[in-house]
Design a protein around this motif. Sequence first.
Motif, short mmCIF file in Angstrom:
data_model
loop_
_atom_site.label_atom_id
_atom_site.label_comp_id
_atom_site.label_asym_id
_atom_site.label_seq_id
_atom_site.Cartn_x
_atom_site.Cartn_y
_atom_site.Cartn_z
N GLU A 164 0.90 -1.05 0.43
CA GLU A 164 -0.33 -0.02 0.06
C GLU A 164 0.82 1.31 0.36
OE1 GLU A 164 -3.54 0.39 -0.03
OE2 GLU A 164 -3.29 -1.90 -0.88
N THR A 165 1.95 1.85 0.35
CA THR A 165 3.23 2.38 1.03
C THR A 165 4.29 2.24 0.21
OG1 THR A 165 3.94 1.75 3.15
CG2 THR A 165 1.91 2.34 3.30
N GLY A 166 4.48 1.04 -0.28
CA GLY A 166 5.56 0.91 -0.48
C GLY A 166 6.95 1.08 0.15
N VAL A 167 6.78 0.94 1.73
CA VAL A 167 7.72 1.44 2.35
C VAL A 167 7.87 -0.04 2.62
CG1 VAL A 167 8.50 2.06 4.73
CG2 VAL A 167 7.02 3.16 3.59
N PHE A 168 9.44 -0.07 3.10
CA PHE A 168 10.17 -1.75 3.45
C PHE A 168 9.96 -2.09 5.20
CE2 PHE A 168 12.17 0.04 -0.83
CZ PHE A 168 11.88 -1.31 -1.48
N SER A 169 10.25 -2.90 5.17
CA SER A 169 10.56 -3.31 6.52
C SER A 169 11.51 -5.00 6.40
CB SER A 169 9.11 -3.97 6.92
OG SER A 169 8.95 -4.93 6.66
N VAL A 170 12.28 -5.44 7.70
CA VAL A 170 12.70 -6.75 7.47
C VAL A 170 12.32 -7.82 8.03
CG1 VAL A 170 13.97 -5.64 9.53
CG2 VAL A 170 15.06 -7.83 7.86
#
Length: 454
Positions: free
Chosen positions: A218-224
């Motif tokens: 939805e936002t394109g933000v990255f996580s791990v």
Amino acid sequence: MRIDTTGVAIVRHSETGAKFTIEADELDWEVVASEERGMGPERLWSASTHREELGELRWEMSEYPIGALGKIVHDFNGHELVQDFSISLEHEPDYDDEEIDEESAIEEMKEWFYSNYEDPANSLPYISAEGGYQWIYGGPETPQVALGDNFSAEYPDEIIEKAAQQIIDEDGIWDWSPIPGEEFFELSEQDEAEPAEDEAEELSRLLPLAEDLLQDQETGVFSVRAKRIEKPDLLSATLDQLADAIEDVLASPSNGLNADSLEIRRLNRTLERYSNDPQRVEMDLTSVHLALTSQIGTGELPPSDENQALLLALQEGAQGIRATDPQVAENRKLLQQQALQELEPENLDLLSDAAPVLEAITQGDLCEQMREDILYLTQEMLVGPPKLPGVTRADAISSGRDEAVRVFGRSARMLIALRKSPELVHKLHESAGFKALSIIGVLGGLISLGMMLF
């Protein structure tokens, strides 16, 4: 007018005597200077090509008045010109000036130019050690060449030059960067067939991590997401042993460490935040082991029983994780093969400038870790003990190495993900508050720096 180049040029190397053939299509002529004189503008034409053995080879000549070429001047780095091209001016098609609204034509060309080119400072990474701006989108391009290529069949040179000069006068910029379209972010068939030729792919391979990089659709933000623990009971026992060793060290001020010591803070953070991440635990234990070993070797810390016990706990903990997790062990083996170059001041500036963008495009543990790693590389590491070759263990690594592995390796994998899903670049732009091209430029700059350091 345009320069017509035919035939071939032959250049003899000044030392080896080897002859090199230059093809006519290697030269791209452009006007690099123009000055009004009594019979109209005097223009300086220039063209160059580059050969690894010869360096840059340049041809220059003046045109004054319009249509009359002066003597050709060569700059070949001391090499000998054996045979030159046949060079002449070719007249462009005649235009009916009465049918051209010069003002409208100039405005049309300027509008097109600003829609397709931008100031390189807006989006391009700048690395002093690599010669300045990294032209990751192509270029540099001058307004004269860009407008000439696009409008030469529509407008005469005189009007194109006026439009180009207005752009230069208004913005004070000679070299511009192309603005890439969405196709720039899509992997071509060649990219898919030869991924090793792509710097992001190559850096990702060189700097592996046992984790999954995730991207919010939805936002394109990255996580791990950390890798699953192979033997949680063993890892828990390892961390308990480490906690006991830390407690013993802190019980006596004579050991030289306290709760505010950088290494103790890093270990406590590992115990509190990353106990479910075997890759991170292995990296932190290895890095702190090196730092403490170096400090004991320099005499900054005493070789007390408690300090030695802490070193043993760090060593056994890191080795234990590698023994139970083949992927972490393989990663360490690959990372030990890479020699990290020293971070220069301009490298640190690039990392500091990249920090706000990386923070905006990441979330959760990934955001926090990227922030901590950049802080360590740009500030905390600089005040650490001096490097002493010979006092580190064979399984240790240079200070700041694992932090650099995480920053550059993750940046490479983020760019790979964006190139595979270009639609998420625009979502990331909307959610992160940074221009899409700025995000790509920052990641590209980090990758270029990573390839230079490792």
